[in-house]
Design a protein around this motif. Structure first.
Motif, PDB file in Angstrom:
ATOM      1  N   LEU A 407     -61.375   2.340 -44.015  1.00 25.15           N
ATOM      2  CA  LEU A 407     -60.401   3.133 -43.269  1.00 25.15           C
ATOM      3  C   LEU A 407     -59.913   4.315 -44.099  1.00 25.15           C
ATOM      4  N   SER A 408     -59.775   4.108 -45.408  1.00 22.33           N
ATOM      5  CA  SER A 408     -59.354   5.205 -46.278  1.00 22.33           C
ATOM      6  C   SER A 408     -60.418   6.300 -46.325  1.00 22.33           C
ATOM      7  N   VAL A 409     -61.684   5.893 -46.443  1.00 19.10           N
ATOM      8  CA  VAL A 409     -62.782   6.866 -46.445  1.00 19.10           C
ATOM      9  C   VAL A 409     -62.771   7.657 -45.138  1.00 19.10           C
ATOM     10  N   LYS A 410     -62.636   6.954 -44.042  1.00 20.39           N
ATOM     11  CA  LYS A 410     -62.632   7.599 -42.725  1.00 20.39           C
ATOM     12  C   LYS A 410     -61.467   8.576 -42.588  1.00 20.39           C
ATOM     13  N   LYS A 411     -60.281   8.166 -43.037  1.00 26.10           N
ATOM     14  CA  LYS A 411     -59.098   9.009 -42.906  1.00 26.10           C
ATOM     15  C   LYS A 411     -59.194  10.273 -43.751  1.00 26.10           C
ATOM     16  N   ASN A 412     -59.722  10.145 -44.956  1.00 26.47           N
ATOM     17  CA  ASN A 412     -59.685  11.261 -45.905  1.00 26.47           C
ATOM     18  C   ASN A 412     -60.869  12.221 -45.769  1.00 26.47           C
ATOM     19  N   PHE A 413     -61.911  11.820 -45.054  1.00 24.55           N
ATOM     20  CA  PHE A 413     -63.100  12.665 -44.951  1.00 24.55           C
ATOM     21  C   PHE A 413     -62.826  13.884 -44.072  1.00 24.55           C
ATOM     22  N   GLN A 414     -63.183  15.045 -44.590  1.00 22.95           N
ATOM     23  CA  GLN A 414     -63.037  16.299 -43.852  1.00 22.95           C
ATOM     24  C   GLN A 414     -64.427  16.785 -43.437  1.00 22.95           C
ATOM     25  N   ALA A 415     -64.791  16.515 -42.208  1.00 25.68           N
ATOM     26  CA  ALA A 415     -66.117  16.911 -41.727  1.00 25.68           C
ATOM     27  C   ALA A 415     -66.188  18.430 -41.581  1.00 25.68           C
ATOM     28  N   PRO A 416     -67.217  19.053 -42.138  1.00 23.73           N
ATOM     29  CA  PRO A 416     -67.326  20.508 -42.009  1.00 23.73           C
ATOM     30  C   PRO A 416     -67.737  20.978 -40.619  1.00 23.73           C
ATOM     31  N   MET A 417     -68.247  20.065 -39.791  1.00 27.93           N
ATOM     32  CA  MET A 417     -68.680  20.443 -38.453  1.00 27.93           C
ATOM     33  C   MET A 417     -68.346  19.329 -37.474  1.00 27.93           C
ATOM     34  N   THR A 418     -68.150  19.692 -36.227  1.00 27.48           N
ATOM     35  CA  THR A 418     -68.137  18.714 -35.154  1.00 27.48           C
ATOM     36  C   THR A 418     -69.558  18.547 -34.628  1.00 27.48           C
ATOM     37  N   LYS A 419     -69.779  17.500 -33.870  1.00 25.38           N
ATOM     38  CA  LYS A 419     -71.086  17.313 -33.254  1.00 25.38           C
ATOM     39  C   LYS A 419     -71.445  18.521 -32.388  1.00 25.38           C
ATOM     40  N   GLU A 420     -70.481  19.016 -31.624  1.00 21.28           N
ATOM     41  CA  GLU A 420     -70.742  20.146 -30.740  1.00 21.28           C
ATOM     42  C   GLU A 420     -71.124  21.389 -31.538  1.00 21.28           C
ATOM     43  N   GLN A 421     -70.412  21.633 -32.640  1.00 25.62           N
ATOM     44  CA  GLN A 421     -70.773  22.769 -33.490  1.00 25.62           C
ATOM     45  C   GLN A 421     -72.175  22.602 -34.055  1.00 25.62           C
ATOM     46  N   TYR A 422     -72.493  21.408 -34.484  1.00 21.63           N
ATOM     47  CA  TYR A 422     -73.817  21.149 -35.060  1.00 21.63           C
ATOM     48  C   TYR A 422     -74.910  21.445 -34.044  1.00 21.63           C
ATOM     49  N   LEU A 423     -74.769  20.910 -32.848  1.00 22.77           N
ATOM     50  CA  LEU A 423     -75.806  21.102 -31.836  1.00 22.77           C
ATOM     51  C   LEU A 423     -75.939  22.570 -31.444  1.00 22.77           C
ATOM     52  N   ARG A 424     -74.821  23.266 -31.393  1.00 23.50           N
ATOM     53  CA  ARG A 424     -74.841  24.662 -30.970  1.00 23.50           C
ATOM     54  C   ARG A 424     -75.269  25.601 -32.102  1.00 23.50           C
ATOM     55  N   GLU A 425     -74.673  25.431 -33.282  1.00 20.49           N
ATOM     56  CA  GLU A 425     -74.879  26.409 -34.348  1.00 20.49           C
ATOM     57  C   GLU A 425     -76.114  26.156 -35.178  1.00 20.49           C
ATOM     58  N   TRP A 426     -76.439  24.867 -35.405  1.00 27.15           N
ATOM     59  CA  TRP A 426     -77.647  24.557 -36.183  1.00 27.15           C
ATOM     60  C   TRP A 426     -78.833  24.256 -35.266  1.00 27.15           C
ATOM     61  N   GLY A 427     -78.581  23.483 -34.222  1.00 30.29           N
ATOM     62  CA  GLY A 427     -79.667  23.100 -33.324  1.00 30.29           C
ATOM     63  C   GLY A 427     -80.005  24.135 -32.278  1.00 30.29           C
ATOM     64  N   HIS A 428     -79.110  25.133 -32.095  1.00 30.72           N
ATOM     65  CA  HIS A 428     -79.329  26.191 -31.101  1.00 30.72           C
ATOM     66  C   HIS A 428     -79.548  25.611 -29.710  1.00 30.72           C
ATOM     67  N   LEU A 429     -78.789  24.557 -29.401  1.00 30.24           N
ATOM     68  CA  LEU A 429     -78.885  23.930 -28.092  1.00 30.24           C
ATOM     69  C   LEU A 429     -77.740  24.404 -27.205  1.00 30.24           C
ATOM     70  N   ASP A 430     -77.992  24.540 -25.934  1.00 22.09           N
ATOM     71  CA  ASP A 430     -76.942  24.854 -24.974  1.00 22.09           C
ATOM     72  C   ASP A 430     -76.239  23.547 -24.590  1.00 22.09           C
ATOM     73  N   ILE A 431     -74.967  23.449 -24.908  1.00 24.46           N
ATOM     74  CA  ILE A 431     -74.225  22.216 -24.620  1.00 24.46           C
ATOM     75  C   ILE A 431     -72.978  22.539 -23.793  1.00 24.46           C
TER      76      ILE A 431
END
Length: 431
Positions: A407-431
């Motif tokens: 739970l501590s790992v989960k709370k403190n982790f700062q993800a640099p991207m959301t799933k939506e950002q990943y699919l759109r910006e890296w995957g170039h997918l229309d979402i």
């Protein structure tokens, strides 16, 4: 229950199942398959799970298998992952005689250790004393190879990415997963809890189109696509001194088709390549320069060129808190003197790491050169048995006592991207 007691029970259960764990790995090693074609390997995973009475979801991203194991409480969900696919090394003693596939990268060991974790968890009954769930994952297609085949799958709508973990992201497999742990066998005598410096890439399919003509009678009536490709490749070489050393840029093309017949001017020439680097701006810069060079080859002889850019794998992103937990268990299992800083890999585990806490360990036990015909598992205790113990001991730390550490790992982790950002910006997918 005391964490050390849980770890002792888990390790004893691994020892009791050691022969079975190694047998799973050796069976997969003997029948290697390439990405998104791992049907026999997937069947072996399902057979182990069926024998253990663990329910599983099959055919995820074509060949993937997902098997959740419920804890006493579900405060955290931890994925333990292994990769199903092999690489091409036709000279290897266990290479497939038709495809040339061989397990020259240790993925068979990954699957065996995940199955070993399943065996030990069932044997010991530890899941009933953990406050989190463990989700076993066998994922297809880590090796970014056979680009034309995979692009065909993309065109048919069967997949959206060349890498299996990327496809898992798109399919929502990680939507309810809080963190992921995996390991990779290396030819070092040392072990490491992953590394912060690794490579990402953009993949390319290149099609040069010329005009056929009689190669001996009237070559001047044709347009030589092979010459266009040669000029394009030479132009790429001319770009290499513009790549900065600090970016570790790597461009390594192969010609997959050089024409049709020796007495016909080549009109259909195909190339695959990666543009690798240790940061995204350098990947983008190299990609632009490579495309420019390839187009120049076509212009030089009057050919046409089509370049298909395919999203490859991202550069690493670390979770220091989770890494420290895993590192302590590496010291416990392998001895502190054998734990060293890790070097990052080019893998789609890096893509997952941008969304959830991820640790990709390096485990000694192999000998020979990775992706070559002389790669073998020399120390089976290190590669198979100790690696399985490390996965389990790390899982126990994360999920025991109310899953406090998880739970501590989960709370403190700062993800640099959301799933939506990943699919759109890296995957170039229309979402």
């Amino acid at each position: 229950m005391d964490v050390n007691e849980l770890k002792r029970r888990a390790c004893e259960a691994v020892d009791r199942n050691a022969e079975k764990i190694i047998a799973v790995g050796e069976s997969i090693f003997a029948e290697p398959e390439l990405g998104y074609k791992e049907f026999k390997t997937s069947a072996k995973v399902k057979k182990v799970l069926d024998e253990l009475g663990i329910a599983h979801q099959d055919d995820v991203a074509i060949t993937g298998v997902i098997a959740p194991m419920k804890g006493r409480n579900s405060n955290v969900k931890l994925a333990l992952m292994g990769e199903l696919d092999a690489i091409v090394a036709p000279g290897h003693r266990c290479a497939d005689p038709v495809t040339g596939a061989a397990h020259s990268c240790g993925h068979h060991v990954q699957i065996a250790t995940v199955m070993g974790a399943a065996m030990a968890l069932k044997d010991s009954g530890i899941m009933e004393e953990l406050d989190g769930d463990i989700v076993l994952m066998a994922v297809p297609a880590e090796e970014g190879v056979e680009l034309e085949y995979r692009q065909g799958l993309i065109d048919e709508g069967k997949i959206s990415f060349i890498g299996g973990k990327q496809e898992f992201i798109k399919l929502g497999v990680f939507d309810d997963i809080d963190m992921m742990l995996m390991q990779h066998t290396d030819n070092s005598r040392k072990v490491a809890a992953g590394g912060g410096v690794g490579m990402g890439f953009v993949a390319k399919l290149i099609y040069y189109k010329g005009q056929e003509a009689h190669a001996g009678g009237a070559p001047w009536l044709g347009v030589n696509a092979l010459q266009a490709a040669k000029i394009g490749l030479m132009a790429i070489d001319a770009q290499r001194e513009t790549f900065q050393d600090k970016d570790n840029v790597r461009v390594h093309p192969i010609i997959t088709k050089g024409g049709d017949l020796v007495n016909v001017v080549p009109a259909d020439v195909r190339i695959e390549t990666f543009c690798r680097a240790n940061n995204v701006p350098a990947i983008q810069d190299a990609s632009m320069k490579v495309n420019r060079a390839l187009k120049a080859g076509a212009d030089a002889v009057g050919a046409e060129v089509k370049i298909v850019d395919i999203p490859g794998y991202m550069t690493p992103y670390e979770c220091p808190e989770m890494k420290a937990i895993v590192e302590e268990n590496l010291k416990l299992i392998y001895g502190e003197e054998n734990v060293v800083p890790g070097v990052g890999y080019t893998t789609e585990a890096n893509d997952v790491a941008h969304l959830i806490p991820t640790v990709h360990c390096t485990i000694g036990g192999a000998e020979g050169i990775a992706h070559s015909s002389n790669y073998e598992i020399a120390d089976k205790d290190s590669a198979y048995i100790k690696a399985t113990k490390m996965l389990l001991c790390s899982a126990i730390d994360l999920l025991a006592n109310g899953a406090e550490k998880g739970l501590s790992v989960k709370k403190n982790f700062q993800a640099p991207m959301t799933k939506e950002q990943y699919l759109r910006e890296w995957g170039h997918l229309d979402i």
